[in-house]
Design a protein around this motif. Structure first.
Motif, short mmCIF file in Angstrom:
data_model
loop_
_atom_site.label_atom_id
_atom_site.label_comp_id
_atom_site.label_asym_id
_atom_site.label_seq_id
_atom_site.Cartn_x
_atom_site.Cartn_y
_atom_site.Cartn_z
N ALA A 241 64.82 19.61 -10.04
CA ALA A 241 65.52 20.90 -9.96
C ALA A 241 65.23 21.74 -11.20
O ALA A 241 65.01 22.96 -11.09
CB ALA A 241 67.02 20.66 -9.81
N GLU A 242 65.21 21.12 -12.37
CA GLU A 242 64.86 21.84 -13.59
C GLU A 242 63.45 22.41 -13.51
O GLU A 242 63.20 23.57 -13.86
CB GLU A 242 64.93 20.92 -14.81
N THR A 243 62.53 21.57 -13.08
CA THR A 243 61.14 22.00 -12.97
C THR A 243 61.01 23.18 -12.02
O THR A 243 60.28 24.14 -12.28
CB THR A 243 60.25 20.84 -12.49
N THR A 244 61.74 23.10 -10.90
CA THR A 244 61.70 24.17 -9.90
C THR A 244 62.22 25.48 -10.48
O THR A 244 61.62 26.55 -10.27
CB THR A 244 62.52 23.76 -8.67
N ARG A 245 63.32 25.41 -11.20
CA ARG A 245 63.88 26.63 -11.78
C ARG A 245 62.87 27.30 -12.72
O ARG A 245 62.69 28.52 -12.68
CB ARG A 245 65.18 26.32 -12.54
N LEU A 246 62.24 26.50 -13.57
CA LEU A 246 61.31 27.09 -14.53
C LEU A 246 60.07 27.62 -13.82
O LEU A 246 59.62 28.74 -14.09
CB LEU A 246 60.91 26.05 -15.58
N ALA A 247 59.51 26.84 -12.91
CA ALA A 247 58.29 27.26 -12.21
C ALA A 247 58.52 28.55 -11.44
O ALA A 247 57.70 29.49 -11.51
CB ALA A 247 57.80 26.15 -11.28
#
Length: 355
Positions: A241-247
């Motif tokens: 979820a963190e990766t998705t938000r940043l990407a």
């Protein structure tokens, strides 16, 4: 026209020489992938050169067809040669593969630029951000090589080097804004054990490759602290979820996060004992210092090197990344791993749908 100002070139105009800059485990394995792909396609082996920093590694690859420091017991294709002369390696190459630590890339790019063929494609295997600038490798190459986006590509996925070197099957993603460039690379890497897929989401693929190493550190720390699978699965899921938000904040596509470069690479890196970043985290969880963990690894754990840049980038874009923030504090020495459990999942209560 200079090497830097040429746009997308016809594949027919691109030299067949292939160069891998970096003789670590993934760089050497990728050179093997290139050679094995040519053999599988039944075409003459292209000239494949590996640039090595250490003369003894270069000599061993060329003479003994081995890289015992990084790929013990793996016999390398005889068509591979290696050199410590970066200019000689890059000259006349149609594909220049970057397989060195992220913090070393900028220092090598001037020499590459001076000898880069006007039609060459630069391919990044690097899974890190540059500290101080927060730059992705696509941004560094655009800046330092004056390289148009159509001549840059990135490979990322669940690609643990030793498994691939053994010939165990895996899939990956080749991303470029120019679909023809991605297809050209995919053709030269596809083989009996290596299956490339293509897309155009360079940003998403790069961010996936960077942040998954940070999440793997957290999973490794959980392992070192003796936490069970529930804890690790929770960190992996919230890490995605963190990766998705940043990407997505940078223009990446949600589909990339659900694919090989996102979920696939995250699972492999967080689950495998071959993962340097998970191993580094385990050492930290067992009480080793950052310096001690680094010394024991003997290779770069990009998560430890890039986590400060990940956090800085997230803050600049207003993206919440509590796991990455916690890892940054651990690496900086401002948070003890014994107090980590309460911070790894420390967001306000909310619906899971609100990522």
């Amino acid at each position: 026209m200079s090497a830097g100002t040429a746009g997308a070139a016809s594949p027919a105009a691109r030299p067949e020489k292939l160069v891998v800059v970096g003789a670590g485990s993934w760089g050497t394995t990728f050179a093997k992938v290139l050679a094995d792909s040519a053999r599988e396609r039944g075409v003459p082996a292209p000239e494949i050169v590996v640039w090595a920093r250490r003369p003894e590694i270069a000599e061993s690859i060329t003479r003994d067809h081995r890289n015992e420091d990084y790929l013990p017991e793996i016999e390398l294709p005889r068509c591979l040669t290696a050199t410590t002369d970066l200019a000689a390696a890059v000259t006349g190459a149609g594909l220049v593969v970057l397989a060195i630590p992220a913090q070393e890339v900028r220092g090598h790019l001037p020499a590459i630029r001076a000898h880069l063929d006007p039609a060459a494609v630069v391919l990044s295997l690097v899974k890190g951000l540059e500290r101080g600038t927060d730059a992705r490798m696509s941004e560094l190459c655009a800046e330092e090589l004056d390289l148009p986006a159509a001549r840059f590509a990135v490979v990322s996925g669940p690609n643990l080097a030793l498994e691939i070197a053994r010939g165990e099957p895996t899939a990956t993603v080749v991303a470029s804004t120019d679909p023809a460039a991605a297809e050209w690379i995919a053709t030269r890497t596809a083989g009996p054990y290596f299956r490339p897929y293509t897309n155009t989401d360079v940003t998403g693929v790069e961010i996936c490759g960077v942040v998954k190493n940070v999440i793997a550190l957290a999973v490794g720390i959980c392992d070192g602290l003796g936490f069970g699978d529930n804890s690790k699965a929770s960190v992996i899921t919230r890490g995605l979820a963190e990766t998705t938000r940043l990407a997505e904040s940078l223009g990446g596509q949600a589909g990339t996060l659900a694919g090989l470069a996102g979920l696939g690479d995250l699972v492999a890196t967080c689950a495998s004992p071959l993962s340097r970043n998970r191993t580094a985290g385990r050492y930290l969880g067992q009480g080793l210092s950052v310096a001690e963990a680094t010394a024991r690894l003997k290779q770069t754990a990009e998560g430890m090197k890039s986590v400060s840049a990940v956090v800085d980038l997230a803050r600049r874009h207003g993206v919440e990344m509590p796991i990455s923030e916690a890892m940054n504090a651990v690496i900086a020495g401002t948070l003890d791993v014994d107090t980590l459990s309460g911070l790894l999942l420390s967001r306000d209560l909310k619906s899971e749908g609100r990522t």
